[in-house]
Design an enzyme around this catalytic site. Structure first.
Site, short mmCIF file in Angstrom:
data_model
loop_
_atom_site.label_atom_id
_atom_site.label_comp_id
_atom_site.label_asym_id
_atom_site.label_seq_id
_atom_site.Cartn_x
_atom_site.Cartn_y
_atom_site.Cartn_z
N SER A 7 0.77 -1.25 -0.12
CA SER A 7 0.04 -0.06 0.03
C SER A 7 0.78 1.23 -0.03
O SER A 7 1.85 1.43 0.49
CB SER A 7 -0.92 0.13 1.11
OG SER A 7 -1.65 1.14 1.17
N LYS A 22 -4.73 -6.45 3.42
CA LYS A 22 -4.48 -5.27 2.39
C LYS A 22 -5.97 -4.91 2.03
O LYS A 22 -6.31 -3.92 2.07
CB LYS A 22 -3.73 -5.71 1.36
CG LYS A 22 -3.70 -4.90 0.23
CD LYS A 22 -3.32 -3.10 0.63
CE LYS A 22 -3.35 -2.37 -0.39
NZ LYS A 22 -3.80 -2.18 -1.67
N HIS A 71 -7.60 -3.13 4.86
CA HIS A 71 -7.10 -1.73 4.77
C HIS A 71 -7.81 -0.80 3.68
O HIS A 71 -8.24 0.38 4.05
CB HIS A 71 -5.41 -1.61 4.47
CG HIS A 71 -4.75 -0.69 3.86
ND1 HIS A 71 -5.19 0.07 2.56
CD2 HIS A 71 -4.16 0.40 4.47
CE1 HIS A 71 -4.50 1.02 2.70
NE2 HIS A 71 -4.03 1.56 3.79
N ASN A 72 -7.95 -1.29 2.59
CA ASN A 72 -8.84 -0.63 1.60
C ASN A 72 -10.04 -0.41 1.91
O ASN A 72 -10.56 0.79 1.59
CB ASN A 72 -8.63 -1.24 0.32
CG ASN A 72 -7.49 -1.21 -0.44
OD1 ASN A 72 -6.32 -1.07 0.10
ND2 ASN A 72 -7.50 -1.50 -1.75
N GLU A 114 -10.00 2.50 4.19
CA GLU A 114 -9.78 3.61 3.33
C GLU A 114 -10.87 4.25 2.73
O GLU A 114 -11.09 5.54 2.79
CB GLU A 114 -8.48 3.14 2.45
CG GLU A 114 -8.15 4.23 1.52
CD GLU A 114 -7.34 3.42 0.18
OE1 GLU A 114 -6.56 2.76 0.50
OE2 GLU A 114 -7.43 3.96 -0.88
#
Ligand code: 2AM
Length: 474
Positions: free
Chosen positions: A129, A183, A186-187, A190
């Site tokens: 990232s 990940k 995480h997105n 986000e």
């Protein structure tokens, strides 16, 4: 070629090129290969004097690497990754390490892990990232795969990762698809952060703040509890003027957001696991609705609501209230994302270290933020923490914020300003803190039409009852 390379990378688009330059800059020799050889030649030629080995064929690429080979694939997620692996397998030898550094769906990573393991190879699905700049200067890296690879990959990963307080933003996440899974979360987070900031902007706009005034607010917030990369770039974006018209560029940008799918993957996974991620959900759906611009324009002429003008409110008070609403909603969003990671981590026996994951998100990645330290501390203090919103620090934050948060949501609702993520977060907060929800009536309905039975508050748990409900005709 003087010696075998320490590392190899396949796929020289911008992310791949930047990662190569990052690895090389840490003292490693890197072999590179791209399907279109001209790209390889141009890249190597553009960086004279660097420890780069351009290879015209995949065979030459594989032969140029020191064993066990460490090679990363940075091609478009999906079929291209499988195509490259397919070509690599006959060329590799046992124990070589293949890393997929793209944004692959974690279930694809699990499939590839099983596939390569069956060939005697080792596979790492690594979430990377930080975008193009992160790739060049230091991303957050979330590698999943066999633990036996960690010791071998660690020097390279730690060298290229972002550093916060001297600590590299990388750790071995867990086996199989754990890295790409984390990940993905995480997105999702986000998405939530971005939408929450956009809702704050919508309220400020309704209050009549100019983009420069808003920028000043975000710049100031970036000095405090909300300090984060996304708050920082929001301030900068609001300050930016269009070179052609001199107008704030943000006001000239079409309000139609795109997405590449990681947010939707997160939603699907949450649904599969019956975990509530309502803030992330609202954020993903907000993007979907934004993309239906023509429909919204049509609806705006037919469906009525109050004027979104709130220019009469006291600005200083509003700014403070929105700060609290944003902070509290953000806490809810992270708590939901962590809840999903905990649930999946347990189901998959990945052994996820949630505090460690929050720590590696402090640098390099898009959601990097000061407050991640507080999450790490919460899990360090209580490794078995069931829910982030029940960690003492966050209990205090939420209790402090809840009143102004309500004011903001109420104000927005009264004036027809859409705040789906603020609202979803507050709804979750109020549901979570309700010792008794109206699900008793829901159970009555279920028992009524389907004889699903129910438990009673005045009888021991595990005893199930059914009522002889009256017959309903028509
Ligand atoms: P190219 O330059 O030959 O198109 C982003 O698209 C990167 O992935 C590029 O480096 C591209 O190579 C590479 N790529 C895309 N599909 C690929 C495939 N099927 N096999 C190998 N590389 C691929």
């Amino acid at each position: 070629m003087t010696r075998a390379s320490d590392f190899g990378l396949i796929g020289l688009a911008v992310m791949g090129q930047n990662l190569v330059l990052n690895v090389e800059s840490r003292g490693f020799q890197v072999s590179v290969y791209n399907r279109t050889p001209a790209v390889t030649d141009e890249f190597v030629a553009a960086h004279p004097g660097k420890r780069l080995v351009g290879t015209p064929t995949l065979e030459a690429f594989v032969q140029s690497l020191a064993r066990p080979r460490k090679l990363m694939i940075m091609v478009k997620a999906g079929a291209a990754v499988d195509a490259v692996i397919e070509q690599l397998i006959p060329l590799l030898e046992p124990d070589d390490i293949v890393i997929d550094g793209g944004n692959s769906l974690y279930t694809d990573t699990e499939r590839r892990d099983a596939w390569l393991t069956a060939q005697g190879l080792r596979f790492i699905g690594a979430g990377v990232s930080g975008g193009e700049e992160g790739a060049r200067k230091g991303p957050a890296i979330m590698p999943g795969g066999p633990a036996s690879t960690w010791g071998l990959m660690r020097p390279i990963f730690e060298a290229i990762a972002a550093k916060v307080d001297g600590e590299p933003c990388v750790m071995h996440i867990g086996p199989g698809g754990a890295g790409h899974y984390v990940k993905m979360i995480h997105n999702g987070i986000e998405y939530g952060d971005m939408q929450l900031i956009c809702e704050a902007y919508a309220i400020f706009k309704a209050a009549g703040l100019s983009t420069d005034e808003m920028a000043a607010v975000f710049n100031r917030w970036n000095e405090g509890e909300l300090q984060s990369y996304l708050i920082q770039i929001t301030g900068k974006a609001l300050e930016q003027r269009d070179t052609e018209t001199g107008q704030p560029i943000v006001e000239l940008i079409l309000d139609q957001a795109g997405q590449k799918g990681t947010g939707q993957w997160t939603l699907l996974n949450a649904a599969e696991n019956a975990v509530v991620i309502s803030t992330i959900n609202a954020a993903v759906e907000a993007r979907v609705l934004s993309s239906q611009k023509a429909l919204r324009v049509r609806a705006s002429t037919q469906l009525q609501g109050p004027s979104p003008n709130i220019s009469g409110v006291d600005r200083a008070t509003l700014v403070n209230q929105v700060h609290e609403a944003l902070y509290a909603s953000k806490v809810v969003s992270y708590a939901q994302g962590l809840d999903l990671m905990r649930t999946m981590g347990e189901k998959k026996a990945w052994g996820l270290d949630l505090g460690g994951i929050a720590a590696i998100w402090r640098g390099g990645c898009i959601i990097r933020a000061r407050f991640l330290n507080r999450i790490t501390e919460a899990y360090r203090a209580d490794p078995g923490l069931q829910h982030l919103m029940l960690a003492p620090f966050f209990v205090e934050v939420l209790n402090r914020a809840q009143q102004p948060w309500r004011e903001v949501v109420a104000l927005a609702v009264r004036h027809g300003i859409a705040v789906p993520a603020f609202g979803a977060s507050l709804g979750y907060f109020d549901s979570l803190r309700s010792a008794r929800l109206p699900a008793n009536l829901l159970q009555a309905q279920r028992d009524f039409f389907g004889a699903h039975t129910y438990e009673r508050v005045d009888k021991p748990a595990g005893q199930w009852f059914h009522t002889a409900w009256p017959e309903v005709i028509g």
